[in-house]
Design an enzyme around this catalytic site. Structure first.
Site, PDB file in Angstrom:
ATOM      1  N   LYS A   1       0.847  -1.208   0.000  1.00 31.79           N
ATOM      2  CA  LYS A   1       0.000   0.000   0.000  1.00 31.79           C
ATOM      3  C   LYS A   1       0.874   1.247   0.000  1.00 31.79           C
ATOM      4  CE  LYS A   1      -3.701  -2.365   2.326  1.00 31.79           C
ATOM      5  NZ  LYS A   1      -4.257  -2.790   3.587  1.00 31.79           N
TER       6      LYS A   1
ATOM      7  N   GLN B   1      -4.975  -2.143   9.466  1.00 32.42           N
ATOM      8  CA  GLN B   1      -4.560  -3.370   8.791  1.00 32.42           C
ATOM      9  C   GLN B   1      -5.192  -4.576   9.498  1.00 32.42           C
ATOM     10  OE1 GLN B   1      -2.585  -3.474   6.011  1.00 32.42           O
ATOM     11  NE2 GLN B   1      -3.041  -5.648   6.002  1.00 32.42           N
TER      12      GLN B   1
ATOM     13  N   ASP C   1     -11.354   2.598   3.872  1.00 28.45           N
ATOM     14  CA  ASP C   1     -11.850   1.249   3.570  1.00 28.45           C
ATOM     15  C   ASP C   1     -13.377   1.262   3.438  1.00 28.45           C
ATOM     16  OD1 ASP C   1      -9.765  -0.536   3.217  1.00 28.45           O
ATOM     17  OD2 ASP C   1      -9.501  -0.901   5.370  1.00 28.45           O
TER      18      ASP C   1
END
Ligand code: NAD
Length: 314
Positions: free
Chosen positions: A79, A123, A146
């Protein structure tokens, strides 16, 4: 194993060098994600330039990593690499594996309050002891790239503008890119997770598909999947879908991602058994995965622009 990241990591890089958007495989066309993801990333890159021109800083994404799970460390780096390659600022905040939920929540709260941070993600997987229901409410919805926060889930369900979870949003773009319009079609989704299956159903319904949602307790799965003109498979079972599950001439999107004992990456669909039967299938690796990471970058960009617009208006 954080499967989403596995997908993004392997699928993104494995389709490097693909020059064809569509490739014939018997009578079945493969829906590659890389060329579509590149379009998204190029747009983000251009938006970053204009953002920097306006705000004298790039958008900033912070990843919170709890513990030292080797796979998570690799996915976090991936990422970072994509974000940095676009010109974003990115940092990873690492907390020890034994950090308490309270400490992690307080850390997230301080990131929520930091005016220099535009996007935050946690994460996954988190160590034992964390409640997913709690965790998904910790990030300020304005920074939740997200798009797992109930505010986004609710808005999406109602068809209101919202950040959209990366994988389902990426699938919608993949369909659109290859000219597959869900309107009026029967779309069957195998899976009802908050990350893929449920938001996928909302997006397809909002796009005027007739949606059938299947899950572990669905009886006679094949009966429902054979109805599908568009079949989305996100069950987390390698090779679950074979020739007995598909409708001739349909589109199959394989979200699953698994590493076999001999190191191969495969999906939830036994592709070799349905090739020639269906019209389109997204390959694993190389189909949905690249779209997921591209949409993470797009959501970060959206979050940065929206926040700066709101700050300048207040
Ligand atoms: P999950 O385990 O949270 O959910 C799986 C869902 O599938 C559940 O709702 C379950 O009821 C349903 N299911 C399981 N077995 C079934 C069966 N035999 N029949 C009908 N329904 C069944 O998984 P998830 O997070 O939604 O991920 C699903 C898969 O997609 C995984 O393989 C994951 O690695 C992959 N994934 C890939 C990407 C990507 O970018 N390519 C992103 C997210 C997830």
């Amino acid at each position: 194993m954080p499967r989403l990241e596995l997908a993004a990591l392997f699928e993104y890089s494995s389709s490097e060098g693909c020059h064809l958007c569509l490739e014939w495989s018997e009578m079945t066309k493969l829906l590659y994600g890389k060329p579509v993801a590149d379009q998204v990333l190029n747009q983000v890159r251009a938006r970053i330039l204009s953002f920097v021109g306006q705000h004298y800083r790039p958008p900033r994404l912070t990843v919170v990593l709890v513990g030292e799970d080797p796979a998570s460390i690799i996915y976090t780096r991936r990422k970072r690499d994509v974000a940095l390659s676009l010109g974003m600022e990115q940092e990873t905040m690492t907390l020890p594996a034994n950090a308490s939920p309270t400490l992690v929540q307080e850390t997230i709260q301080s990131l929520n309050e930091n005016p220099h941070i535009d996007g935050i993600l946690i994460q996954r997987p988190l160590p034992k002891g964390f409640s997913e229901e709690d965790v998904l409410q910790w990030i300020d919805p304005a920074k939740d790239v997200d798009a797992f926060h109930p505010v986004h889930a609710g808005r999406l369900f109602l068809g209101l503008p919202a950040f959209r979870p990366c994988t389902p949003a990426g699938i919608m773009m993949l369909l659109d890119h290859y000219g597959i319009n869900p309107a009026g079609r029967v779309a069957t989704i195998v899976g009802r997770s908050s990350i893929v299956g449920k938001p996928m159903a909302s997006l397809l319904l909002n796009a005027n598909a007739t949606v059938i949602q299947c899950h572990r307790q669905t009886k006679n799965l094949a009966q429902h999947t054979r109805e599908a003109q568009i079949l989305i498979v996100a069950a987390g079972h390698a090779g679950l879908i074979d020739e007995s599950h598909v409708r001739q001439g349909s589109t199959v999107i394989d979200v699953g991602i698994h590493r076999t004992a001999d190191g191969k990456i495969v999906g939830d669909v036994a592709r070799d058994r349905i090739e020639g039967l269906v019209q389109y299938i997204s390959p694993v690796p190389g189909g949905v995965g690249p779209m997921t990471i591209a949409f993470l970058m797009k959501n970060t960009m959206d979050a940065a622009e929206l926040r700066m617009t709101q700050l300048s208006g207040s």
